[in-house]
Scaffold this motif. Structure first.
Motif, PDB file in Angstrom:
ATOM      1  N   GLN A 163       0.817  -1.216   0.000  1.00  0.00           N
ATOM      2  CA  GLN A 163       0.000   0.000   0.000  1.00  0.00           C
ATOM      3  C   GLN A 163       0.852   1.267   0.000  1.00  0.00           C
ATOM      4  O   GLN A 163       0.539   2.260   0.649  1.00  0.00           O
ATOM      5  CB  GLN A 163      -0.964  -0.006   1.202  1.00  0.00           C
ATOM      6  N   LYS A 164       1.928   1.216  -0.759  1.00  0.00           N
ATOM      7  CA  LYS A 164       2.796   2.375  -0.929  1.00  0.00           C
ATOM      8  C   LYS A 164       2.662   2.898  -2.349  1.00  0.00           C
ATOM      9  O   LYS A 164       2.507   2.134  -3.300  1.00  0.00           O
ATOM     10  CB  LYS A 164       4.254   2.013  -0.623  1.00  0.00           C
ATOM     11  N   LEU A 165       2.747   4.215  -2.477  1.00  0.00           N
ATOM     12  CA  LEU A 165       2.588   4.871  -3.771  1.00  0.00           C
ATOM     13  C   LEU A 165       3.939   5.348  -4.279  1.00  0.00           C
ATOM     14  O   LEU A 165       4.681   6.028  -3.562  1.00  0.00           O
ATOM     15  CB  LEU A 165       1.625   6.054  -3.645  1.00  0.00           C
ATOM     16  N   ALA A 166       4.262   4.993  -5.521  1.00  0.00           N
ATOM     17  CA  ALA A 166       5.516   5.436  -6.123  1.00  0.00           C
ATOM     18  C   ALA A 166       5.481   6.939  -6.365  1.00  0.00           C
ATOM     19  O   ALA A 166       4.426   7.524  -6.619  1.00  0.00           O
ATOM     20  CB  ALA A 166       5.766   4.694  -7.431  1.00  0.00           C
ATOM     21  N   SER A 167       6.631   7.555  -6.284  1.00  0.00           N
ATOM     22  CA  SER A 167       6.714   9.009  -6.468  1.00  0.00           C
ATOM     23  C   SER A 167       6.956   9.389  -7.926  1.00  0.00           C
ATOM     24  O   SER A 167       6.844  10.554  -8.290  1.00  0.00           O
ATOM     25  CB  SER A 167       7.831   9.586  -5.593  1.00  0.00           C
ATOM     26  N   HIS A 168       7.309   8.418  -8.775  1.00  0.00           N
ATOM     27  CA  HIS A 168       7.573   8.709 -10.174  1.00  0.00           C
ATOM     28  C   HIS A 168       6.782   7.742 -11.059  1.00  0.00           C
ATOM     29  O   HIS A 168       6.690   6.555 -10.757  1.00  0.00           O
ATOM     30  CB  HIS A 168       9.069   8.588 -10.494  1.00  0.00           C
ATOM     31  N   TYR A 169       6.239   8.278 -12.140  1.00  0.00           N
ATOM     32  CA  TYR A 169       5.531   7.462 -13.116  1.00  0.00           C
ATOM     33  C   TYR A 169       5.571   8.200 -14.450  1.00  0.00           C
ATOM     34  O   TYR A 169       5.852   9.405 -14.510  1.00  0.00           O
ATOM     35  CB  TYR A 169       4.093   7.184 -12.678  1.00  0.00           C
TER      36      TYR A 169
END
Length: 391
Positions: A163-169
């Motif tokens: 349940q962690k969100l990446a900072s780059h996409y």
């Protein structure tokens, strides 16, 4: 031109916890359920309409669903309504029912400033899964979210395991599309290009090799006419060789003044407005009118850039491009809007349309439209199309 416009595409992979039954057009359930859940998630002052809310000018819900128009009267004349900065693409499959533990995917496109609110979208779709969707409120779990770049690179963004969100996409910009268009679509003849069968096989191999999408039916559920035994061509197949020389680019550029042919596959109901009415006549200039209006309004309201160009001149050129073949059908569906308290008719055309003429000048807009869709009801996923190779 379009220096600040940016967008991002995300794939949501979900697993049904119970039986999920969708209406004929699944975008209705996704869009309606999302809007209701989004307001519950972000609304601070309950029991008030947005118009009467003190926080309206800084509210995320207000920005996403009821973007306040500027006070510029001239702009309001050009764009009477502010477009939503998102598109929900429902699963493209004929299936309307998903059994418990069945996995399926849908896509989300965010435009401009809305990209910054990605965490709210992910959280809302997670909450929507807990509340249930479709007939009977079938529940689902969001397994993962992936960012999809212009080159189809896949970047993990979120997983329900940690349940962690990446900072780059990946962020997609029009400049990426323009760099590839001459070789992809503007050649008059290209004897060395791969054939139709090879393109279809390549796409199928990619689709079958993906561990999540394996076994899913990606056929178009709306276009009943014609034989669509193979899935639509994937835009990644039409790419520019990175080793192309400056001479190659200049040569392709010279071909822009020659006639060429393109075929557009309309995957979800397309609702184009012309002369004040929804039309089933997909003439090229009507398509371009609607596309330019959508791109320019998205750019102005959500990317802080006014598109400066000769719109009238472009439309006059678009009138010179003729329609050479058409195989379309009308797909009619209705939905009940709880916010407006009325039934809405949202039918449109699906199928294929072919054009011939000097199309090169319009290809950057057409390619961008593959992402942002065109016509009415785009936030529901309506107006989705793909550009096919010359048939």
């Amino acid at each position: 031109m379009l220096k600040t416009l940016r967008l991002a595409k995300f794939r949501f992979t979900v697993c049904a916890r119970g039986q999920i039954r969708f209406p004929a057009y699944k975008g209705s359930a996704f869009r309606g359920g999302f809007g209701y859940a989004f307001k519950r998630v972000v609304c601070v002052i309950k029991g008030k309409t947005c118009d009467d809310c003190l926080l309206k000018q800084k509210c995320i819900y207000s920005y996403i669903f009821e973007t306040p128009p500027p006070e510029d009267a001239e702009i309001l004349r050009l764009y009477p309504k502010v477009p939503h900065p998102f598109v929900i693409e429902p699963p493209v499959t004929q299936k309307q029912s998903f059994a418990p533990d069945e996995i399926f995917t849908f896509h989300l496109i965010l435009i401009g400033q809305a990209i910054d609110y990605l965490p709210y979208f992910i959280y809302t779709f997670t909450e929507l899964g807990k509340q249930g969707i479709g007939q009977g409120r079938g529940k689902y779990d969001v397994l993962q979210v992936e960012g999809i770049g212009f080159d189809d690179e896949i970047v993990p963004v979120y997983s329900n395991k940690d349940q962690k969100l990446a900072s780059h996409y990946p962020i997609i910009q029009p400049q990426q599309m323009n760099a590839r268009l001459p070789e992809a679509f503007c050649e008059v003849t290209n004897p060395g290009s791969r054939g139709e069968d090879q393109l279809s096989t390549t796409f199928q191999e990619k689709q079958q090799s993906h561990p999540i999408c394996r076994g899913e039916n990606q056929s178009n559920p709306f276009h009943q006419a014609g034989n669509w035994s193979n899935p639509p061509y994937h835009s990644a197949e039409f790419t520019t060789n990175p080793e192309r020389t400056k001479g190659d680019v200049e040569g392709a550029s010279r071909e822009n003044n020659h006639n060429s042919k393109i075929t557009i596959s309309i995957l979800t109901p397309l609702r184009l407005r012309f002369d004040g009415h929804i039309t089933d006549k997909i003439e090229f200039h009507i398509l371009i009118r609607n596309l330019l209006r959508r791109i320019s309004s998205l750019s102005y309201f959500h990317c802080n850039e006014k598109l400066e160009m000769d719109f009238k001149g472009l439309i006059e050129k678009a009138k010179e491009i003729r329609q050479t073949a058409t195989d379309i059908t009308w797909f009619d569906w209705k939905r009940y809007s709880t916010r407006q308290e009325e039934w809405m008719s949202l039918g449109g055309v699906t199928g294929t349309v072919s054009y011939e003429g000097k199309v090169a000048e319009f290809l950057p807009f057409l390619r961008l439209g593959e992402y942002v869709h065109v016509g009415k009801g785009t936030s529901f996923g309506l107006g989705k199309y793909e550009i096919l190779k010359e048939m």
